[in-house]
Design a protein around this motif. Structure first.
Motif, PDB file in Angstrom:
ATOM      1  N   UNK A 154      23.298 -41.834 -23.877  1.00  0.00           N
ATOM      2  CA  UNK A 154      23.305 -40.596 -23.102  1.00  0.00           C
ATOM      3  C   UNK A 154      24.716 -40.420 -22.522  1.00  0.00           C
ATOM      4  N   UNK A 155      25.501 -39.518 -23.075  1.00  0.00           N
ATOM      5  CA  UNK A 155      26.910 -39.335 -22.739  1.00  0.00           C
ATOM      6  C   UNK A 155      27.037 -38.412 -21.524  1.00  0.00           C
ATOM      7  N   UNK A 156      27.579 -38.928 -20.453  1.00  0.00           N
ATOM      8  CA  UNK A 156      27.729 -38.115 -19.238  1.00  0.00           C
ATOM      9  C   UNK A 156      28.836 -37.072 -19.368  1.00  0.00           C
ATOM     10  N   UNK A 157      29.850 -37.401 -20.186  1.00  0.00           N
ATOM     11  CA  UNK A 157      30.999 -36.502 -20.257  1.00  0.00           C
ATOM     12  C   UNK A 157      30.891 -35.505 -21.412  1.00  0.00           C
ATOM     13  N   UNK A 190      13.733 -38.088 -28.114  1.00  0.00           N
ATOM     14  CA  UNK A 190      12.602 -37.629 -27.300  1.00  0.00           C
ATOM     15  C   UNK A 190      13.084 -36.803 -26.103  1.00  0.00           C
ATOM     16  N   UNK A 191      14.160 -37.295 -25.451  1.00  0.00           N
ATOM     17  CA  UNK A 191      14.690 -36.595 -24.283  1.00  0.00           C
ATOM     18  C   UNK A 191      15.119 -35.179 -24.642  1.00  0.00           C
ATOM     19  N   UNK A 192      15.773 -35.020 -25.818  1.00  0.00           N
ATOM     20  CA  UNK A 192      16.245 -33.693 -26.208  1.00  0.00           C
ATOM     21  C   UNK A 192      15.088 -32.766 -26.554  1.00  0.00           C
ATOM     22  N   UNK A 215      15.955 -39.871 -21.231  1.00  0.00           N
ATOM     23  CA  UNK A 215      17.424 -39.895 -21.266  1.00  0.00           C
ATOM     24  C   UNK A 215      17.941 -41.145 -20.558  1.00  0.00           C
ATOM     25  N   UNK A 216      17.292 -41.526 -19.465  1.00  0.00           N
ATOM     26  CA  UNK A 216      17.691 -42.752 -18.759  1.00  0.00           C
ATOM     27  C   UNK A 216      17.436 -43.973 -19.634  1.00  0.00           C
ATOM     28  N   UNK A 273      23.089 -32.225 -21.373  1.00  0.00           N
ATOM     29  CA  UNK A 273      23.681 -33.259 -20.512  1.00  0.00           C
ATOM     30  C   UNK A 273      23.796 -32.758 -19.060  1.00  0.00           C
ATOM     31  N   UNK A 274      24.239 -31.505 -18.901  1.00  0.00           N
ATOM     32  CA  UNK A 274      24.406 -30.984 -17.536  1.00  0.00           C
ATOM     33  C   UNK A 274      23.069 -30.891 -16.811  1.00  0.00           C
ATOM     34  N   UNK A 275      22.057 -30.448 -17.534  1.00  0.00           N
ATOM     35  CA  UNK A 275      20.742 -30.309 -16.901  1.00  0.00           C
ATOM     36  C   UNK A 275      20.180 -31.670 -16.503  1.00  0.00           C
ATOM     37  N   UNK A 276      20.296 -32.645 -17.371  1.00  0.00           N
ATOM     38  CA  UNK A 276      19.732 -33.970 -17.075  1.00  0.00           C
ATOM     39  C   UNK A 276      20.518 -34.656 -15.961  1.00  0.00           C
ATOM     40  N   UNK A 277      21.847 -34.483 -15.969  1.00  0.00           N
ATOM     41  CA  UNK A 277      22.643 -35.068 -14.872  1.00  0.00           C
ATOM     42  C   UNK A 277      22.218 -34.452 -13.540  1.00  0.00           C
TER      43      UNK A 277
END
Length: 1154
Positions: free
Chosen positions: A90-93, A66-68, A83-84, A99-103
């Motif tokens: 949800x891989x931070x690395x 859903x997050x994607x 994503x949370x 991933x960059x946008x959500x972080x």
């Protein structure tokens, strides 16, 4: 496995009853979501149902899909929420755009939420005592006030609904002020997370992010997020973690240099001072850093000193100095001295006085006999003190250290060192000053004042008053307020000359207890000068100034006395002086009221005293004098210096007032309260008033104030005022010119110069004046190597002064500019921040009051407070000046003094060769033959020497014309030869400049420009600095303390203030020697038979001796001018002023060609 081409079949599995098929469908979609998300978007409701089904085993996988999908739909808040919910899936690395946008979104959400939960700090001890302002702001505005709003006269509301000011400052922007829309939109785009589970998940993501940064040693990223989120717990944790990591991994590099914890605290301190705009948050962070620094065994004491000054914590300052002295080591005592110098540079008089009180005096207990004979034995007391024991039984070394620290903190040591530096390195070019004097008519008061200011600025702090001594006739033309200004100029020239101040000004100062016979204007000017000499260091001068001020009953003396008291008592918060000033203010004298209003602001500078503000605001509404209203408005702005958010209520009240003079004060309050912060809120307010207020004065100060807000980021000002510099309103153009000058002072910034150069040809005279002054501020201490335009600008300034077609106001500006560009003997720059990066309070206040010269010329002298000596003065642990050299790794010409102006000798008319007729030539030849024949005969017959002598003169007379012609031809050939050699030498000089050696040695106590500091290093030798060189006083560690040391001789000790000699007291030895030389030469001439050259020399010598006698009779020095300035010869009411030059029509080059 090949990727999916279509998701139709896979989506069908989502409706299947088998859980395994649903899981398989989600995994397949997750792998190829970037290509099939458009199809998946139609089945979001099914996936959301799976996510909400608590019995479904892979709820987190459903959340990730859903997050994607929401990410691709650009619904970033929903995407972040799911994503949370995905948890560890949800891989931070993972290196991906999703991933960059959500972080980034998570960090924004975390910062917004944490900042909202942040409780405001408790009031500082300075703010506790301040009662709330109870002023009925806008009292004069009734129900219809909105209809006559001063800011938006055509609207029905004080501020239009779409105005920038009407927007709530929701995001409390604390980072670098830019006008990026993304900054402004952050708060609007952040979702309101109310679900506790989501909040916990967000916290977990942020913690995981922090942990990954800390493992990689990226501490600064975490510190930046913590500061922006106003989460000091994270900040504390990061610094402690860095310290623990350093202990575990003790590498050689860390042992030799700073550890990561210390570097991190330096970084936090720098962003706190330069980036954070909110005062309460800055105070909290500094308090945290101070606590952490105190826990370290060997902390950075200079960082502690920086925190202590900002927090106004005098107790911690004295405690730190005590700790350093208690160690007893020479190096730590040198560090203590250096910190004391830093505290003096950055602290207010009130702060320093409190710190001094809590330190031991270091003096031995005085015997009763010594107390009785206090005056008689003043000279022998230091000798007695050295022999007697200390009252606190301190060791002699510690007592000496405390005495030295007290002399540093009370300012006497630093002032003395700067005075010595300016005296011995004075490079004033008197030929420029003489040209200004000759170009301007002294009988016109504006021109007389212009020359006075030019002289004062050029010689500021050098004690070099030769121009006044040599021009007593010119000085005698000063009348009324020109006399006031000229006398006050002595205070600028002798600024810091504390020991000689009373002796110097004695002929002018009002006589206490007797009727003063001198001019009241000279008396008022002398009190102003006395305050300028003791500016921001008035401990010894305040009692005297106060006594004279209270004893006086003349408005002019009150005017000068008030300015002197304000300068000497700057930021002391002295209630008694404030009460004395207030009593004179209530006398309702327009002349003294303006100065008293400014002086009240100077005394209460930066205190935010509510009672003083209420008094001044109320009286400004009661009085009918515009000068008093303006003085009170400026004073209120000074009281709010550096208060930031604490001044907002006052600002809003003043800006909504219908009186333009009070709105002017409101804008100046914005400038003073937010000076150097770069605050977006303040900039928006100033720009709004710059284009919307109906009063030209308010618009002018609004644009000008941008310079005060942004002087720490000078590069951003030219872009901001670029359009304002082309405004139809000349007041706005003038304001933009001064804003560039204030913010870019001493930088030589090309963008600012490009904007100002066209303004030098502006059709309005005062705009040209502002452009010339601003250019001088920017070009101060620049030479042609640093900025090639400086020569052309200097030439323009001299041309404007000498142009009789130019307007008086523009000439005034050019004269000021010539003084500013060579300020302090070419050894001073304009500094609005100290060497350590704090606000230079006297410099900012001096600049702010200087801008009021628009209304009152004597305020111009305040600019001298902004002049900062550019030097490195090395001191050893005994506070003596050792003779040593340090290295500058650049070409000598890059930071050299500008060349002095060449004085052109006035050439007489060229001699025309005499026409010689043929008959004349024949007669000449016959005479020569006859003469040769006579000489041959005289060889045979002995003739008397008298006859020979009698024959010589005719030959001489005949050869006179030929000699003249020959001399003229020789001089012509010589000039042509010189011209040829100059042409030939030019390319050689260029080659030499190209081959100039890089790197040279500089003597201690020499000029070092701010831009030169990065090239300075101390070679391995006897002395090394205790900290990185920042300019100014620098303490040195002596690595060979037992060796004999060479010291620099202080030249100022030999210089004495000259007193006026009694007329007719006989010839001085210099005159006697001149007379004896004349007699010797006369006897030689008589013996030699009267050679023309000897006779000319005799005449010149006689002329010089007569001039020496005249100067001896008239006296020398400032005291010699006393008779000129104190004479009561003011113009009467009916007398005519010297005519101001008429306006001339201007013709462009194009028109002339036509």
């Amino acid at each position: 496995m090949p990727g999916l081409v279509t998701a139709t079949g896979v989506l069908a599995f989502l409706a299947d009853e088998e859980t395994e098929l649903k899981v398989f469908a989600l995994k397949t979609l997750n792998d190829d979501i970037d290509t099939v998300w458009t199809e998946v978007a139609g089945a979001l409701s099914q996936i959301e149902a799976l996510y909400e089904d608590e019995s479904f085993p892979e709820r987190q996988l459903a959340a990730l899909v859903l997050a994607k999908v929401y990410f691709h739909l650009q619904a970033y808040n929903e995407s972040m929420t799911f994503a949370l919910a995905a948890g560890p899936l949800f891989k931070l690395d993972a290196p991906g755009e999703f991933e960059e946008t959500i972080i980034s979104k998570c960090i924004d959400q975390y910062i917004a939420g944490s900042a909202q939960r942040h409780a405001p700090a408790k009031q500082s001890k300075n703010d506790i005592s301040l009662p709330a302002l109870s002023i009925p702001f806008g009292g004069g505005a009734g129900e219809g006030a909105a209809l006559i709003s001063p800011t938006t006269p055509f609207s029905q509301s004080t501020l239009p609904s779409k105005s920038l000011l009407s927007r709530a400052s929701t995001d409390n922007t604390i980072l670098d002020p830019t006008f990026q829309p993304t900054k402004e939109g952050r708060s609007a785009s952040v979702a309101q997370v109310t679900d506790i589970g989501t909040q916990n998940a967000l916290q977990n993501v942020i913690e995981r992010l922090f942990e990954s940064c800390l493992k990689e040693g990226k501490y600064r990223q975490v510190v930046g997020i913590a500061v922006e989120a106003k989460n000091l717990d994270v900040l504390r944790r990061v610094i402690k973690r860095a310290s623990e990591d350093a202990k575990r991994s003790k590498t050689k590099a860390q042992e030799s240099g700073q550890g990561p914890a210390e570097e991190l605290m330096d970084y936090a301190l720098s962003i706190c001072m330069d980036v954070v705009q909110e005062r309460s948050l800055r105070t909290e962070i500094l308090r945290l850093i101070l606590d952490l620094l105190s826990d370290i065994p060997n902390p950075d004491y200079f960082a502690i000193a920086k925190c202590v000054v900002y927090l106004d914590s005098d107790e911690e300052a004295s405690t730190m100095l005590r700790q350093l002295i208690a160690k007893g080591d020479q190096n730590t005592i040198a560090i203590a001295y250096q910190i004391a110098f830093d505290l003096y540079d950055n602290g207010t008089q009130e702060f320093l006085a409190k710190a001094l009180k809590s330190l031991p005096s270091g003096e031995p207990p005085k015997k009763p006999e010594a107390q009785e004979q206090k005056e008689g034995d003043a000279e022998t007391e230091p000798l007695l003190q050295d022999q007697e024991g200390s009252e606190e039984e301190l060791p002699e070394e510690a007592a000496k250290a405390y005495r030295n620290i007290r002399s540093i903190l009370d300012g006497s040591k630093a002032i003395k060192l700067n005075l010595e530096f300016l005296y011995r390195n004075n490079h004033t070019d008197l030929s420029i000053l003489n040209k200004v004097r000759d170009s301007l008519e002294a009988r016109n008061s504006i021109f007389h004042s212009a020359v006075t200011f030019c002289n004062a600025f050029m010689n500021a702090g050098t004690t070099h008053d030769k121009f006044f001594r040599d021009n007593l006739d010119w000085l005698g033309k000063a009348a009324n307020w020109s006399k006031f200004t000229a006398t006050a100029a002595l205070g600028v020239i002798h600024r810091g000359n504390l020991t000689q101040a009373r002796k110097l000004l004695e002929p002018y100062l009002p006589k206490q207890g007797s009727v003063s016979s001198g001019s009241v204007y000279s008396q008022g000017g002398a009190l102003y000068a006395y305050g300028l000499i003791h500016a921001n260091h008035g401990a010894d001068a305040l009692d005297y100034l106060r006594a004279v001020f209270n004893a006086g009953n003349v408005e002019v003396v009150h005017h000068g006395g008030a300015l002197g008291l304000g300068l000497a008592g700057m930021a002391t918060g002295n209630e008694q002086i404030y009460d004395d000033l207030r009593a004179v203010l209530f006398g309702d004298s327009a002349l003294s009221g303006e100065a008293v209003g400014v002086a009240m602001g100077l005394i209460m500078l930066g205190t935010g005293d509510a009672q003083a503000l209420e008094t001044m605001f109320t009286y400004a509404h009661e009085t009918t004098h515009e000068k008093i209203v303006r003085g009170c408005a400026i004073g209120m702005a000074l009281i709010m210096f550096g208060r930031q958010e604490g001044a907002d209520i006052m600002i809003e009240g003043l800006l909504s007032d219908p009186d333009p003079a009070l709105r002017y004060g409101g804008i100046l309050t914005v400038a003073m309260a937010y000076c150097g912060t770069g605050s977006n809120k303040a900039i928006r307010k100033l720009l709004h008033f710059a284009v919307s207020d109906v009063n030209d004065d308010v618009r002018r100060i609004a644009v000008m104030s941008l310079g005060f807000i942004l002087f720490r980021k000078p590069g951003s000002v030219p872009r901001m005022v670029e359009l304002l510099a082309e405004s139809y309103n000349p007041h706005v153009r003038y304001g933009s010119a001064m804003a560039l000058g204030i913010s870019c002072a001493g930088t030589g910034l090309d963008e600012a110069i490009d904007l100002l150069e066209p303004m030098m040809k502006d059709p309005t005279d005062f705009v040209r004046q502002g452009a010339l002054i601003a250019l001088a501020m920017i070009m101060v201490q620049q030479n042609e190597v640093m900025n090639p335009k400086v020569a052309a600008i200097r030439k323009t300034l001299k041309k404007v002064v000498g142009d009789r077609h130019e307007d008086a106001m523009t000439k005034f500006g050019a004269s000021l500019a010539l003084g500013i560009i060579d300020a302090g003997g070419r050894n001073c720059t304009i500094g609005l921040q100290t060497q350590t990066g704090n606000l230079n309070m006297p410099g900012i206040i001096g600049m702010a009051v200087f801008t009021q010269y628009w209304y009152w010329f004597p305020f111009t002298h305040f600019l001298s407070l902004s002049f900062v000596p550019t030097s490195i003065i090395g001191l050893d642990h005994d506070l003596e000046i050792p003779s040593f050299k340090f290295h500058c790794a650049t070409r000598p010409s890059l930071f050299d003094y500008p060349p002095e102006q060449e004085v052109k000798t006035e050439e007489g008319p060229t001699l025309v060769s005499t026409a010689i007729l043929s008959t004349t030539a024949q007669a000449k030849r016959r005479a020569q033959k006859k003469e040769r024949a006579q000489r041959r005969e005289s060889m045979d017959i002995d003739s008397t020497p008298v006859a020979k002598a009698s024959l010589q003169p005719p030959a001489d007379k005949m050869d006179v014309d030929d000699d003249k012609n020959a001399k003229a031809e020789d001089s012509k050939d010589k000039k042509e030869g010189e011209a040829v050699t100059e042409k030939e030498s030019t390319p050689e000089a260029k080659k030499k400049a190209e081959k100039e050696k890089v790197g040279y040695e500089i003597e201690n106590m020499s000029r070092v420009l701010p831009g030169q500091l990065k090239y300075i290093n101390f070679p391995v030798g006897r002395y090394k600095p205790v900290k990185k060189p920042t300019g100014g006083v620098l303490l040195l560690q002596d690595t060979q303390p037992d060796e004999p040391k060479a010291l620099i001789e202080e030249k100022l000790k030999k210089a004495t203030t000259e007193r006026a000699p009694v007329a007719g007291a006989g010839a001085t030895p210099r005159q006697q020697s001149g007379q004896s030389a004349a007699q010797n030469l006369l006897s030689q001439v008589q013996r030699s038979g009267g050679n023309m050259r000897d006779i000319n020399e005799l005449l010149q010598l006689a002329q010089r001796s007569s001039m020496a006698q005249a100067s001896a009779i008239s006296g020398s020095g400032a005291a010699a001018a006393a008779g000129v300035l104190t004479a009561i010869d003011e113009d009467g009411e009916g007398d005519e002023e010297a005519p101001v030059p008429k306006d001339f029509e201007y013709f462009t080059d194009a028109e002339e060609d036509e």
